[in-house]
Each structure stands twice: as structure tokens, then as C-alpha cells.
Design a protein around this motif. Structure first.
Motif, short mmCIF file in Angstrom:
data_model
loop_
_atom_site.label_atom_id
_atom_site.label_comp_id
_atom_site.label_asym_id
_atom_site.label_seq_id
_atom_site.Cartn_x
_atom_site.Cartn_y
_atom_site.Cartn_z
N LEU A 1 0.84 -1.20 0.00
CA LEU A 1 0.00 0.00 0.00
C LEU A 1 0.87 1.25 0.00
N LYS A 2 1.89 1.28 0.85
CA LYS A 2 2.80 2.42 0.91
C LYS A 2 3.62 2.54 -0.37
N LEU A 3 4.02 1.38 -0.92
CA LEU A 3 4.77 1.40 -2.16
C LEU A 3 3.94 1.96 -3.31
N SER A 4 2.63 1.67 -3.31
CA SER A 4 1.74 2.20 -4.33
C SER A 4 1.68 3.72 -4.25
N VAL A 5 1.59 4.27 -3.03
CA VAL A 5 1.58 5.72 -2.84
C VAL A 5 2.90 6.32 -3.28
N LEU A 6 4.01 5.67 -2.92
CA LEU A 6 5.34 6.17 -3.27
C LEU A 6 5.51 6.25 -4.79
N LEU A 7 5.06 5.22 -5.50
CA LEU A 7 5.16 5.22 -6.96
C LEU A 7 4.26 6.30 -7.57
N GLY A 8 3.11 6.55 -6.96
CA GLY A 8 2.23 7.60 -7.43
C GLY A 8 2.85 8.98 -7.27
N VAL A 9 3.52 9.22 -6.12
CA VAL A 9 4.20 10.50 -5.88
C VAL A 9 5.36 10.66 -6.87
N LEU A 10 6.10 9.57 -7.10
CA LEU A 10 7.20 9.61 -8.07
C LEU A 10 6.68 9.98 -9.46
N ASN A 11 5.52 9.41 -9.83
CA ASN A 11 4.92 9.73 -11.12
C ASN A 11 4.56 11.21 -11.20
N GLY A 12 4.06 11.77 -10.10
CA GLY A 12 3.73 13.19 -10.06
C GLY A 12 4.96 14.07 -10.19
N ALA A 13 6.05 13.68 -9.53
CA ALA A 13 7.30 14.44 -9.61
C ALA A 13 7.87 14.41 -11.03
N LEU A 14 7.80 13.23 -11.66
CA LEU A 14 8.27 13.12 -13.06
C LEU A 14 7.42 13.99 -13.99
N LEU A 15 6.13 14.10 -13.66
CA LEU A 15 5.26 14.95 -14.47
C LEU A 15 5.69 16.42 -14.41
N VAL A 16 6.08 16.89 -13.22
CA VAL A 16 6.53 18.27 -13.07
C VAL A 16 7.77 18.52 -13.92
N VAL A 17 8.72 17.57 -13.87
CA VAL A 17 9.93 17.70 -14.68
C VAL A 17 9.58 17.70 -16.16
N GLN A 18 8.64 16.84 -16.56
CA GLN A 18 8.22 16.76 -17.95
C GLN A 18 7.59 18.09 -18.41
N ALA A 19 6.75 18.67 -17.54
CA ALA A 19 6.13 19.95 -17.87
C ALA A 19 7.18 21.06 -17.99
N TRP A 20 8.18 21.03 -17.12
CA TRP A 20 9.25 22.03 -17.17
C TRP A 20 10.02 21.93 -18.49
N LEU A 21 10.33 20.70 -18.92
CA LEU A 21 11.06 20.49 -20.18
C LEU A 21 10.24 20.99 -21.36
#
Length: 602
Positions: free
Chosen positions: A24-44
Motif C-alpha cells: 500500500l505504501k509502495l503504491s503511494v510512493l510510486l504515485g508520488v514519483l509519477n507526479g514528480a516526473l510529471l513536473v519535470v516533464q512539464a518544465w522540459l
């Protein structure tokens, strides 16, 4: 649904999440990682667009940016895939644990409790309702955390660039969960009614399916078809009510998400036209700022929209949890004891014993009696006298008050599983399962060899039938003994019971549904096997009591007479009246003479 009950059910669901482990915690962690990658993608992407459109830089200057952008697309897809796998595993582990808990609870509660509902209703709880917990743990709970983390990450990136845009995001964000709650207020109650209708339909359908030959015989098939159609229609209407709520919820959330993004787009559009001049920190709003925030805006609302779309999973889980929590919290007939059953022959003594139902109603008692080692006792009386309740309390399937001692130790302090190893039970409706004859005979006794199985089949006078089958012991039996006659099924069940070699046999009219030939075979096999064992047998055949040591007569939950056949047949009372009502009008003198000839205990 009562709000306090809904809160209780929601809390119960959260208390079970430990079964999901770290997934359950790993699922949340992967979701947050996906959100952080999205921010970097938007910046690029915003950097590339600003450089090409505003600064007129050549595309070759952004090869690295484009390469990283493509890499992030693949990485986000991989993270999303991993999150789906991890989320599913979290839900699967939870379902496995809850199903094990439910099945273990049903085993401890026993048939006296289970018979209170149709088999289809229990199948609905064990299968459908537990399955409906999956999305709550796999999607809803992780999404609750992501609905807080990802918007917070985006706000932290937006406010330093433009406080007005950040404020628009902050103000409009609560609209989605607010309307999600308003739309979903009745969803849990609708799901609860839906599960109730499903239980009724499952129980009704399975019972009628099992009794189909009887229904056809009495020309009731058409009437039952109409009843099933009516129950199906009720279930369809309640299912559609749940779907209406789910679709309405999704439509409302999409609408407010689109409106919120539109407000943000209008703000940046008028800012670029020079109509609005606020929100920046002293420098004009650049294309990078607008594009960066607008690219992230849909992703800002996406976790909230996903939470709304998964809200029906919460309502579904709460509807399912009501029956599950009620079952798992149901009081058990006996406390969990750990005292070993004393070695040696069994002596059972009861004093002022009251047999209770699962909800505390007195079913029989007060009763005082003694069952001596190897004593054969027949239990007779009219229907509803409490005979089966007495057997159930000895099996540990019903609670009791008073004293019930096994070799001097109170029954409710014994290890109930070990105690049942000392009991053999055979009823009038044998339960055989899909599998081979050997599998059914070895149920709970996997150590039995083929030679031993043939011995007990011979004892039960069913070995000829098994030998006549091409596969012998591996001959397949259908569910509920399909493919066998009633007599064959009863004798196979008798062989299974005899193979246990228990010192005390509890028999509930084992020959009631048999023809005269099969009845004689079953009774002969029983008496041969009972030579060195005790027996308490409920029977309606008063003309075949010549082999028992004692007869107990029950009426309205109490033992009104005890004694030998000869003495009771000469004593005015219920037993004598029951003998007088025998269909064959058996002479009292004949029964008494038979008892004397066979050496009945007085």
C-alpha cells in the motif's frame, strides 16, 4: 445508512489495511514519483516552447530536452505499470486474509449458525462481497494520499512563478472533493441495498436449483421461475441505482475540473493581452510561466478527479463491510480453550445444562444426564423437542449455560478441535463433495491407506458398489453426491465416519431418508462398529431400539424419561404414547421381549 454505522464500517475497513503489507505504501510512493516526473516533464516542454517561440532558438539547442522528455514518457509509463501491479497485490493480499478469516469464522461458528441463511447468501459473502473490497485498497486508499501529495507538489512549483495562478488552483481545488461528497452521500446506502438484494437472489436461486427435480415433480417450476424473475428485477433496479450514482459522480467531477482549468486559462489569456496585470512578482508573465502552469493544471485536478471516480469503490466496500463485520464479530458458541482432552474412555456429565441459540435464546434445558463409556443411548421425542440442539452443543456448535463436563473438565475450556477428533458424526443428509470416493473418505484423515479405505467400505456394506466402478476408489463423485443414490451416499458417509474410529458417535437419524433395505444395511453396519464405542443417536424408529442400553425421551427441551426400552414401554408417559402411535402397531410386549432376548441393559 446511519452515519455512526457508516463511520464504524469505514474505520473497520481502514483497520484491515495492515494485511496489504508494504504494498500500500509502495503504491503511494510510486504515485508520488509519477507526479514528480510529471513536473519535470512539464518544465522540459515549457522550456522548449518558450525557447523556440519567444527566444527564436534553433531546435538543435533542445535535443537534450527532447530526449529527456521522451525518456520521461517511457519512465512514467513504467512507474504507472508498476503502481498498478503493486496496488493489485495490496488488494489481493487483503482479500486472501479476509477470506481466510471469514472461512475460519464460519468453521468455528458451525452448522447451527450457518443454517440460518441459504447457502447462496454465504457464497455471496465469501465471493462477491470480499471481491468488492479490492478497489478500496488497490485504488481508493492510495488515491487519498496522492490527492494530497501531488497537488501540494504542483502548488509548490506554481506559487513561486505566479501567486494568482497558485491562488486559483488553491481555491478551486476543494470544489471537486466537495461535490464528490455531496453526490456520493447516498452511494454507500445504495450499495448496501444492492448487496442485500444480491444475497437474497443468490440464496433463492441456489436453493431452487438444488430442489429443481422436486419443483418439477410438484409442478412448481413456473411459479418459482416467476419468483426468481422478480428477485432478479429487484437486483437489476438496485444495480442501476448504484451505476447512476457512479456516472453522475464522474460527470460532476469532470465538469468542475474543466471549469477550474478554464478559469486558469482565461487568467493567462487576458494577462498576455494586457488586460490583467497582477499575479507576477514585478516581471511580466512569460510564455514559460503560462505554459508550465497550464500543462500542470490538468494533472493538478487529476488526482482529485481520480479520487472522485474511485469514491464509488469506498461506497461499495462499505456496503460489503456491513455483512463481513457482522459475521466476523458474531459471538462464537464456545470460548477458545486450550486444555487437552483427557486420555482414556470418555465420560460426559451434564448438570442443569441449558442449550442456547447464538443470540442467547434457550433451546433446551435444564438437562442433567451422564453418558458412560461405550454406552449406547437412543434419543427420541417429537419434532422441536431439542434433540438436535443437544447434539450440537456436544459438538461445540452452540453455547450453553450450566455444567457440561468431559472426564471432569468443562467442555468450553477444552481445545475444541481436539475434542471433535473424539467424536464421529453422521446425519440424515450426507455431505459429499466433488472429487473421488477416496478424497471424500479421506476428508480430514489424509493418512488413511487404500487398504484401510476398503476395510471401512466393507464395514459400511458399500464396497460392492465401489468395486463395480471402473476407477474404483478414484471414481468421481459430483457436488452434493451427484451420481449416487441416497442409500449409496449415506453408506459412503457412514464409511467415512467409521474410519475416524471415534470413541463417541453422534447420530442424527442416519437412516431416516433410506428405503428399508438400505436402512437395514446402515443400521447393521452401525451396530457392528459400535460394539466398543459409545453412541448417542436421535431416531424415529421406536421398533428398532432393542440394541440400545438406554432411551432418553425429550419433550419441550427437557428430558422427561430415561431408562431401558422394557421399563419405559411399561411406564405410562410420552414414550408409551409414541409406541402406541407406531404405523405398524408394534406390540409393546414384542419390543420388551426383543430387548430381553438381546440382553438389553435395564
Amino acid at each position: 445508512m446511519d452515519k455512526s454505522l457508516e463511520k464504524q464500517l469505514a474505520q473497520w475497513l481502514r483497520n484491515q489495511k495492515g494485511a496489504c503489507g508494504a504494498y500500500l505504501k509502495l503504491s503511494v510512493l510510486l504515485g508520488v514519483l509519477n507526479g514528480a516526473l510529471l513536473v519535470v516533464q512539464a518544465w522540459l516542454l515549457a522550456t522548449v516552447l518558450h525557447g523556440v517561440i519567444i527566444e527564436y532558438l534553433p531546435r538543435s539547442a533542445f535535443v537534450v530536452h527532447i530526449g529527456l522528455f521522451a525518456l520521461l514518457i517511457a519512465l512514467r509509463a513504467l512507474v504507472a505499470f508498476g503502481r498498478e501491479k503493486v496496488s493489485f497485490e495490496a488488494g489481493r493480499r487483503l482479500r486472501v486474509q479476509v477470506r481466510e478469516a471469514v472461512l475460519s469464522k464460519l468453521t468455528r461458528l458451525g452448522p447451527a449458525f450457518i443454517n440460518g441463511k441459504p447457502a447462496g447468501a454465504w457464497a455471496s459473502i465469501v465471493l462477491e462481497q470480499i471481491e468488492d473490497l479490492q478497489d478500496f485498497y488497490a485504488r481508493y486508499l492510495p488515491q487519498m494520499s496522492l490527492a494530497g501529495f501531488i497537488p501540494l507538489i504542483i502548488l509548490c512549483c506554481a506559487f513561486p512563478l505566479n501567486w494568482a495562478a497558485g491562488l486559483i488552483l488553491l481555491i478551486t481545488a476543494p470544489l471537486i472533493p466537495l461535490f464528490m461528497i455531496l453526490v456520493g452521500m447516498g452511494a454507500a446506502d445504495a450499495n448496501r441495498r444492492n448487496f442485500s438484494a444480491l444475497q437474497q437472489l443468490s440464496g433463492h436461486f441456489m436453493d431452487r436449483l438444488k430442489a429443481l427435480p422436486t419443483l418439477k415433480l410438484f409442478h412448481r417450476a413456473a411459479a418459482e421461475q416467476q419468483a426468481i424473475a422478480k428477485a432478479s428485477e429487484a437486483f437489476r433496479e438496485r444495480t442501476m441505482a448504484v451505476l447512476r450514482l457512479a456516472f453522475l459522480s464522474s460527470a460532476v467531477l469532470e465538469f468542475f475540473g474543466a471549469v477550474s482549468i478554464a478559469v486558469l486559462a482565461v487568467y493567462f489569456g487576458f494577462s498576455y493581452l494586457g488586460e490583467l496585470n497582477f499575479g507576477h512578482y514585478g516581471t511580466p508573465i512569460s510564455l514559460f510561466t503560462g505554459m508550465f502552469i497550464l500543462i500542470m493544471a490538468p494533472e493538478f485536478y487529476q488526482p482529485l478527479r481520480d479520487l472522485g471516480s474511485h469514491y464509488h469503490a469506498k461506497a461499495q466496500a462499505i456496503g460489503a463491510a456491513e455483512a463481513l463485520m457482522e459475521l466476523l464479530n458474531a459471538p462464537e458458541p464456545l470460548a477458545v480453550g486450550h486444555t487437552a482432552v483427557p486420555a482414556g474412555e470418555l465420560t460426559i456429565r451434564a448438570h442443569e445444562l441449558k442449550v442456547l441459540s447464538m443470540d442467547g435464546v434457550t433451546l433446551a434445558g435444564p438437562l442433567s444426564f451422564t453418558i458412560a463409556p461405550q454406552q449406547k443411548i437412543a434419543l427420541v421425542g417429537p419434532s422441536g423437542a431439542g434433540k438436535t440442539s443437544l447434539l450440537n452443543v456436544l459438538l461445540g456448535f452452540l453455547p450453553y449455560e450450566g455444567s457440561l463436563l468431559v472426564n471432569g473438565i468443562e467442555l468450553n475450556s477444552l481445545d475444541i478441535h481436539q475434542w471433535r477428533q473424539h467424536l464421529g458424526w453422521l446425519g440424515q443428509n450426507p455431505q459429499l463433495f466433488h472429487g473421488s470416493i477416496a478424497d471424500n473418505l479421506r476428508l480430514g484423515q489424509s493418512e488413511l491407506t487404500d487398504t484401510e479405505l476398503w476395510h471401512w467400505l466393507e464395514q459400511a456394506r458399500v464396497d460392492d458398489f465401489v468395486k463395480a466402478q471402473a476407477d474404483g476408489l478414484q471414481h468421481a463423485i459430483g457436488e452434493f453426491g451427484a451420481g449416487l443414490s441416497v442409500g449409496q451416499a449415506q453408506r459412503l458417509s457412514l464409511a467415512r465416519t467409521l474410519a475416524k474410529q471415534a470413541p463417541l458417535m453422534l447420530l442424527d437419524e442416519p437412516s431416516a431418508s433410506l428405503d428399508s433395505q438400505n436402512e437395514q444395511w446402515v443400521l447393521d453396519a452401525l451396530w457392528n462398529a459400535l460394539q466398543d464405542r459409545g453412541c448417542l443417536m436421535i431416531t424415529h424408529r421406536l421398533d428398532q431400539l432393542d440394541r440400545v442400553d438406554s432411551v432418553w425421551v425429550m419433550e419441550q427441551g427437557t428430558l422427561v424419561q430415561q431408562g431401558s426400552v422394557a421399563s419405559l414401554s411399561q411406564t405410562e408417559g410420552l414414550f408409551q404414547r409414541m409406541l402406541a402411535e407406531l404405523p405398524l402397531q408394534v406390540s409393546l410386549d414384542e419390543i420388551a421381549d426383543a430387548d430381553i432376548v438381546t440382553g438389553g441393559v435395564q
